[in-house]
Design a protein around this motif. Structure first.
Motif, short mmCIF file in Angstrom:
data_model
loop_
_atom_site.label_atom_id
_atom_site.label_comp_id
_atom_site.label_asym_id
_atom_site.label_seq_id
_atom_site.Cartn_x
_atom_site.Cartn_y
_atom_site.Cartn_z
N LYS A 56 0.84 -1.20 0.00
CA LYS A 56 0.00 0.00 0.00
C LYS A 56 0.87 1.25 0.00
O LYS A 56 0.59 2.22 -0.70
CB LYS A 56 -0.93 0.01 1.20
CG LYS A 56 -1.81 1.25 1.19
CD LYS A 56 -2.76 1.34 2.34
CE LYS A 56 -3.58 2.59 2.13
NZ LYS A 56 -3.97 3.30 3.25
N LEU A 57 1.95 1.23 0.79
CA LEU A 57 2.86 2.37 0.83
C LEU A 57 3.47 2.63 -0.55
O LEU A 57 3.53 3.77 -1.01
CB LEU A 57 3.96 2.13 1.87
CG LEU A 57 5.01 3.21 2.01
CD1 LEU A 57 4.39 4.56 2.36
CD2 LEU A 57 6.04 2.81 3.04
N LYS A 58 3.90 1.57 -1.22
CA LYS A 58 4.47 1.71 -2.57
C LYS A 58 3.45 2.31 -3.53
O LYS A 58 3.76 3.21 -4.30
CB LYS A 58 4.92 0.35 -3.08
CG LYS A 58 5.48 0.38 -4.47
CD LYS A 58 5.80 -1.02 -4.96
CE LYS A 58 6.07 -0.99 -6.44
NZ LYS A 58 5.89 -2.27 -7.07
N ASP A 59 2.21 1.82 -3.48
CA ASP A 59 1.16 2.35 -4.35
C ASP A 59 0.90 3.83 -4.09
O ASP A 59 0.75 4.63 -5.02
CB ASP A 59 -0.14 1.55 -4.18
CG ASP A 59 -0.02 0.12 -4.68
OD1 ASP A 59 0.93 -0.18 -5.45
OD2 ASP A 59 -0.89 -0.70 -4.31
N GLU A 60 0.85 4.20 -2.81
CA GLU A 60 0.62 5.61 -2.44
C GLU A 60 1.76 6.49 -2.93
O GLU A 60 1.54 7.58 -3.45
CB GLU A 60 0.46 5.74 -0.93
CG GLU A 60 -0.81 5.16 -0.38
CD GLU A 60 -2.04 5.99 -0.71
OE1 GLU A 60 -1.93 7.21 -0.94
OE2 GLU A 60 -3.13 5.40 -0.75
N LEU A 61 3.01 6.02 -2.75
CA LEU A 61 4.17 6.79 -3.21
C LEU A 61 4.16 6.98 -4.72
O LEU A 61 4.42 8.08 -5.23
CB LEU A 61 5.47 6.12 -2.77
CG LEU A 61 5.83 6.29 -1.30
CD1 LEU A 61 6.98 5.37 -0.93
CD2 LEU A 61 6.19 7.74 -1.00
N GLN A 62 3.86 5.93 -5.46
CA GLN A 62 3.80 6.04 -6.92
C GLN A 62 2.75 7.06 -7.35
O GLN A 62 2.98 7.85 -8.26
CB GLN A 62 3.52 4.67 -7.55
CG GLN A 62 4.70 3.75 -7.50
CD GLN A 62 4.40 2.36 -8.03
OE1 GLN A 62 3.27 1.88 -7.97
NE2 GLN A 62 5.43 1.69 -8.54
N LYS A 63 1.62 7.04 -6.70
CA LYS A 63 0.55 7.98 -7.03
C LYS A 63 0.98 9.42 -6.72
O LYS A 63 0.75 10.33 -7.52
CB LYS A 63 -0.72 7.63 -6.25
CG LYS A 63 -1.91 8.48 -6.59
CD LYS A 63 -3.14 7.98 -5.86
CE LYS A 63 -4.40 8.74 -6.17
NZ LYS A 63 -4.35 10.09 -6.55
N MET A 64 1.63 9.62 -5.57
CA MET A 64 2.09 10.97 -5.21
C MET A 64 3.12 11.49 -6.22
O MET A 64 3.06 12.64 -6.63
CB MET A 64 2.68 10.97 -3.81
CG MET A 64 1.66 10.97 -2.72
SD MET A 64 2.45 11.10 -1.12
CE MET A 64 1.92 9.57 -0.40
N PHE A 65 4.08 10.64 -6.59
CA PHE A 65 5.09 11.06 -7.56
C PHE A 65 4.46 11.47 -8.87
O PHE A 65 4.83 12.46 -9.48
CB PHE A 65 6.12 9.95 -7.78
CG PHE A 65 7.29 9.99 -6.84
CD1 PHE A 65 8.53 10.43 -7.27
CD2 PHE A 65 7.15 9.62 -5.51
CE1 PHE A 65 9.61 10.50 -6.41
CE2 PHE A 65 8.21 9.68 -4.63
CZ PHE A 65 9.46 10.12 -5.08
N LYS A 66 3.46 10.73 -9.30
CA LYS A 66 2.78 11.02 -10.57
C LYS A 66 1.91 12.27 -10.46
O LYS A 66 1.98 13.16 -11.31
CB LYS A 66 1.93 9.82 -10.98
CG LYS A 66 1.21 10.01 -12.28
CD LYS A 66 0.37 8.80 -12.61
CE LYS A 66 -0.47 9.07 -13.84
NZ LYS A 66 -1.47 8.06 -14.05
#
Length: 72
Positions: A56-66
């Motif tokens: 979940k943390l990885k998914d959230e980080l990817q979304k924030m970067f994008k």
């Protein structure tokens, strides 16, 4: 993006005009995120999430970067 040295971090920042920096505050149950302005001078709170899993943390980080044009 993870950096292995301060030099790599500084180089990425220098070559990323107009992009933002993401700050991360790890807690035991929650993780807070802050984002810089485009001049990389001031940071403001972005979001706080409950830690559930690394996935979940990885998914959230990817979304924030994008979504927020983050470089580091």
């Amino acid at each position: 993006m993870l950096f292995t040295s301060v030099f790599d971090f500084v180089l990425a920042i220098k070559n990323s005009e107009g992009k933002r920096i993401l700050g991360i505050d790890y807690g035991q149950k929650k993780i807070g995120f802050a984002i810089s302005d485009r001049t990389k001078v001031i940071a403001n709170p972005l979001v706080q999430i409950n830690y559930i899993s690394n996935r979940k943390l990885k998914d959230e980080l990817q979304k924030m970067f994008k979504d927020h044009d983050i470089c580091a």
